[in-house]
Scaffold this active site. Structure first.
Site, short mmCIF file in Angstrom:
data_model
loop_
_atom_site.label_atom_id
_atom_site.label_comp_id
_atom_site.label_asym_id
_atom_site.label_seq_id
_atom_site.Cartn_x
_atom_site.Cartn_y
_atom_site.Cartn_z
N TRP A 1 -1.78 8.02 10.03
CA TRP A 1 -2.73 7.32 9.14
C TRP A 1 -4.01 7.18 9.93
O TRP A 1 -4.03 6.69 11.05
CB TRP A 1 -2.19 6.00 8.62
CG TRP A 1 -1.50 5.09 9.57
CD1 TRP A 1 -1.84 4.80 10.85
CD2 TRP A 1 -0.32 4.33 9.30
NE1 TRP A 1 -0.97 3.92 11.39
CE2 TRP A 1 -0.02 3.60 10.45
CE3 TRP A 1 0.50 4.19 8.16
CZ2 TRP A 1 1.07 2.75 10.53
CZ3 TRP A 1 1.57 3.35 8.24
CH2 TRP A 1 1.85 2.65 9.41
N GLU B 1 -0.78 0.86 -5.24
CA GLU B 1 -0.82 2.20 -5.86
C GLU B 1 0.26 2.36 -6.93
O GLU B 1 0.09 3.14 -7.87
CB GLU B 1 -0.66 3.30 -4.81
CG GLU B 1 -1.93 3.65 -4.05
CD GLU B 1 -2.33 2.66 -2.97
OE1 GLU B 1 -1.58 1.68 -2.74
OE2 GLU B 1 -3.39 2.85 -2.35
N ASP C 1 -5.54 21.75 9.41
CA ASP C 1 -5.93 20.71 8.46
C ASP C 1 -6.74 21.24 7.28
O ASP C 1 -7.07 22.43 7.21
CB ASP C 1 -6.73 19.62 9.22
CG ASP C 1 -6.23 18.25 8.84
OD1 ASP C 1 -6.09 18.00 7.64
OD2 ASP C 1 -5.98 17.44 9.75
N ASN D 1 0.85 -1.19 0.00
CA ASN D 1 0.00 0.00 0.00
C ASN D 1 0.88 1.23 0.00
O ASN D 1 1.95 1.26 0.62
CB ASN D 1 -0.91 0.05 1.22
CG ASN D 1 -1.90 1.20 1.11
OD1 ASN D 1 -2.80 1.14 0.27
ND2 ASN D 1 -1.72 2.26 1.90
N TYR E 1 -0.15 10.09 3.89
CA TYR E 1 -0.53 10.39 5.26
C TYR E 1 0.52 11.37 5.81
O TYR E 1 1.72 11.08 5.70
CB TYR E 1 -0.51 9.14 6.14
CG TYR E 1 -1.12 7.90 5.54
CD1 TYR E 1 -2.45 7.87 5.12
CD2 TYR E 1 -0.36 6.74 5.40
CE1 TYR E 1 -2.99 6.72 4.57
CE2 TYR E 1 -0.91 5.58 4.86
CZ TYR E 1 -2.22 5.57 4.44
OH TYR E 1 -2.75 4.43 3.90
#
Ligand SMILES: Cc1cc2nc3c(=O)[nH]c(=O)nc-3n(C[C@H](O)[C@H](O)[C@H](O)COP(=O)(O)O)c2cc1C
Length: 503
Positions: A195, A241, A291, A177, A181
Site C-alpha cells: 500500500w 468501499e 508496473d 477501508n 493494493y
C-alpha cells in the site's frame, strides 16, 4: 438483478460472448501474463480469459482456474456494474447530490422512496456459513504456493496477488477501508503489502504501528464485481468501499466475520486470506514489480503480513490482472472511476465540464480538463483546486481547455491545446506530492507539477490580439455534398474532415 459473485459475472460474460475458455496448460510463471498482455493490447481490450488448466511453480496442476481481463473493455466494465453506460452512474450520483427537500407534505413524501433506496446500500453482516468460508485452511495448513498466484514479468520480485480487496479498519473511528493494493508472496504464509504512502490502508497501518498495535488485515480475491471495482476507487477515507459497492449494485454487499481476525469479509468472495501485521517486525523488501507505468517499480520496504487462515468457496475461481505498458485492463477500471467521480469533482469545482485521463498518461501523468471559463485566471484556479483534491493531488501534468473541447478525445484535446498556448506564458510549475511510482521526480513522492492553461486567452489576461475562428464548413455546403456523396465513388469520408472538431 445485480451480480452477486465472480462466477455469476463470468457466466454473464460467457453468455454475452465476452469470454474465452482456455484448456491448454498454461504456467503461472510468466506465460499467463504474456498471453493476457497480447489479448489486452488487441483493439477494444480483447476478451476476458478463463484459464482452466493452470500449472503452478512446482509443475503441478492448479486446483483452481484463473480469470483475467474481466474488466478489460468498455462493455465489460459497464456489465460489471450492471449498466449500459458508465455515465449513468455519475447521473445517479448527481441526482443524490442535488436532492433538495421539496415543499409540502406530499412533496416530502415523494422523497421517501429515494431515501429508502439510500438506506439499502450499507453492507450487511450475515450469520451462518458463508460461501467464502466453505473450505478453510488454518495455521500450518496454509500454503499460498497452492494458489495460482502469477509471476507477471521476468524481473518481478516474485508472484503477486494483483486484483485483491485489501480490508482494514481505521483504528480510531472503526471505518472500514477496502483498497486494491498488490500483494507479493514471500513464503507459504508470508506476504508483503504494497500500500503506497498516500493510500488509506497505509494510513491505518501507520497509526497502528505508532501505537504498537497488531493490525488485522484480510485480502479477498474474487467477489461481486462491483466490490472488486470499488477497491480501486479513490473514495475519501471516511467512506466504506462496500457501502459504495452497495450503491453501485443497488443491493447491499453481504459480509461475514473473518475466522481468525476482527474484520468482516465478503461472504461471496472466492478466496479470503486472513492475517495480521506485527508492529515489531522489520519491514520487508517488496518488488521490483513490472508496473502500470510500463517500467519496473523499484524494490522498497513494506510491511509483512503473517497469514493465519485461507478460506475459500467450494469451487473458487482465482481472479487476477496484469499491469505493464499501457493500455492494460486497469485503464478500464480507471476509466470507470473517471466517469463515476465526475459529479463529485463538479461539487467542489463547479466549472469543470469534463475531464479525461488518457491511457498513455497512466492516470497521474496527464489529465485533460475542460472548464466553463467565466473570468480571467480561472484555469489556474481549477489547477490549484485539482491539486488540492485527494489522489488528484498526484497529477503531474494538467491541461485545461475550454468547455467546447472534447477532452475524451486526446487527439482533439492536444490539437486545440497546442494551438492555444504560448508555452512560456501559459505553463506554470508548482511542487507537491508525487505518485510513489513516478521514477523521474527529484525525490521519492515529492516533485514538480505542470499546469497548462490552454483556454482561449482574454484581454484581461493580457491578450489583446484577435483570437481566430475555428474552420467549419457551412451547413448548406455540407448538405449539398451529403446529397452527392454516393455519386462520387469515394467509399469513406476522411476522419480529418473539418466537420470534426470541438463540439
Ligand atoms: C490493478 C490495480 C493495481 C493497483 N495496485 C496498487 C498498489 O499496489 N498499491 C497502491 O497503493 N495502489 C494500487 N492501486 C491503486 C489503488 O487501488 C487506488 O489508488 C485506490 O483508490 C486505493 O484505495 P484507497 O483510496 O482506499 O487507499 C492499484 C489499482 C489497480 C486498478
Amino acid at each position: 438483478m445485480s451480480l452477486d459473485s465472480l462466477s455469476e459475472f463470468i457466466d454473464c460474460l460467457d453468455r454475452a460472448g465476452e469470454l474465452v475458455r482456455i484448456t491448454h496448460p498454461v504456467s503461472v510463471d510468466l506465460e499467463l501474463c504474456e498471453i493476457a498482455d497480447r489479448v489486452m493490447k488487441s483493439p477494444d481490450g480483447g476478451k476476458a480469459l478463463l484459464f482452466e488448466n493452470v500449472t503452478l511453480f512446482d509443475g503441478s496442476r492448479s486446483a483452481y482456474p484463473v480469470a483475467i481481463n474481466l474488466y478489460g473493455s468498455m462493455r465489460r466494465m459497464a456489465m460489471s456494474l450492471g449498466v449500459e453506460d458508465l455515465d449513468s452512474i455519475g447521473g445517479r450520483i448527481s441526482e443524490l447530490l442535488e436532492m433538495k427537500v421539496p415543499e409540502g407534505l406530499i412533496g416530502k413524501l415523494s422523497l421517501l422512496p429515494r431515501l429508502m433506496e439510500v438506506g439499502k446500500f450499507p453492507p450487511r453482516v450475515r450469520g451462518g456459513k458463508a460461501p467464502s468460508q466453505e473450505v478453510v485452511w488454518r495455521g500450518d495448513e496454509v500454503d499460498l504456493g497452492k494458489l495460482p498466484i502469477i509471476k507477471c514479468w521476468p524481473e518481478d520480485g516474485g508472484p503477486y496477488i494483483t486484483l485483491p480487496m485489501v480490508i482494514s479498519k481505521d483504528p480510531t473511528r472503526g471505518i472500514r477501508n477496502v483498497g486494491m493494493y498488490r500483494v507479493q508472496v514471500m513464503g507459504p504464509r508470508t506476504l508483503a503489502m504494497h500500500w503506497q504512502r498516500h493510500k488509506v490502508g497505509a494510513a491505518h497501518w501507520r497509526e497502528m504501528a505508532e501505537r504498537g498495535e497488531t493490525m488485522p488485515v484480510c485480502i479477498a480475491v474474487g467477489a461481486d464485481p462491483a466490490s472488486i471495482y470499488s477497491a480501486s476507487a479513490p473514495l475519501p477515507p471516511n467512506i466504506d468501499e462496500f457501502l459504495f459497492a452497495g450503491f453501485l449494485r443497488k443491493e447491499p454487499v453481504s459480509l461475514v466475520k473473518a475466522l481468525t481476525c476482527d474484520l468482516e469479509v465478503p461472504a461471496e468472495a472466492d478466496f479470503v486470506i486472513e492475517g495480521y501485521i506485527d508492529p515489531r517486525d522489520p519491514l520487508i523488501t517488496e518488488g521490483p514489480f513490472g508496473d502500470h507505468t510500463g517500467f519496473y517499480s523499484l524494490a522498497d520496504l513494506y510491511p509483512q503480513v503473517h497469514v493465519t487462515a485461507v478460506t475459500m468457496r467450494q469451487r473458487p475461481v482465482y481472479a487476477t490482472t496484469i499491469v505493464g505498458r499501457p493500455p492494460m485492463e486497469d485503464y478500464y477500471l480507471g476509466h470507470a472511476t473517471e466517469r463515476i467521480f465526475l459529479p463529485l469533482l463538479k461539487l467542489t469545482i463547479p466549472e469543470v465540464v469534463d475531464y479525461h485521463m488518457p491511457a498513455e498518461g497512466i492516470f497521474h501523468n496527464l489529465v485533460f480538463v475542460s472548464i466553463d471559463k467565466q473570468y480571467p485566471g480561472q484555469a489556474y484556479k481549477v489547477m490549484n483546486a485539482l491539486w488540492g483534491q485527494g489522489l488528484m493531488s498526484l497529477a503531474k501534468v494538467l491541461v485545461i481547455v475550454d468547455k467546447d473541447v472534447n477532452v475524451r478525445d486526446p487527439q482533439e484535446a492536444w490539437w486545440i491545446a497546442l494551438n492555444n498556448i504560448d508555452p512560456e506564458r501559459d505553463a506554470r510549475f508548482t511542487m507537491g506530492p508525487v505518485d510513489v511510482l513516478d521514477h523521474a521526480s527529484r525525490a521519492f513522492t515529492y516533485g514538480s507539477k505542470m499546469g497548462i492553461d490552454a483556454t482561449r486567452k482574454w484581454p484581461e489576461e493580457g491578450f489583446t490580439r484577435e483570437w481566430p475562428k475555428l474552420i467549419e464548413m457551412d451547413d448548406a455546403t455540407k448538405r449539398k455534398v451529403d446529397a452527392m456523396w454516393a455519386k462520387l465513388g469515394i467509399s469513406e469520408g476522411s476522419q480529418w474532415s473539418t466537420g470534426r472538431g470541438p463540439r
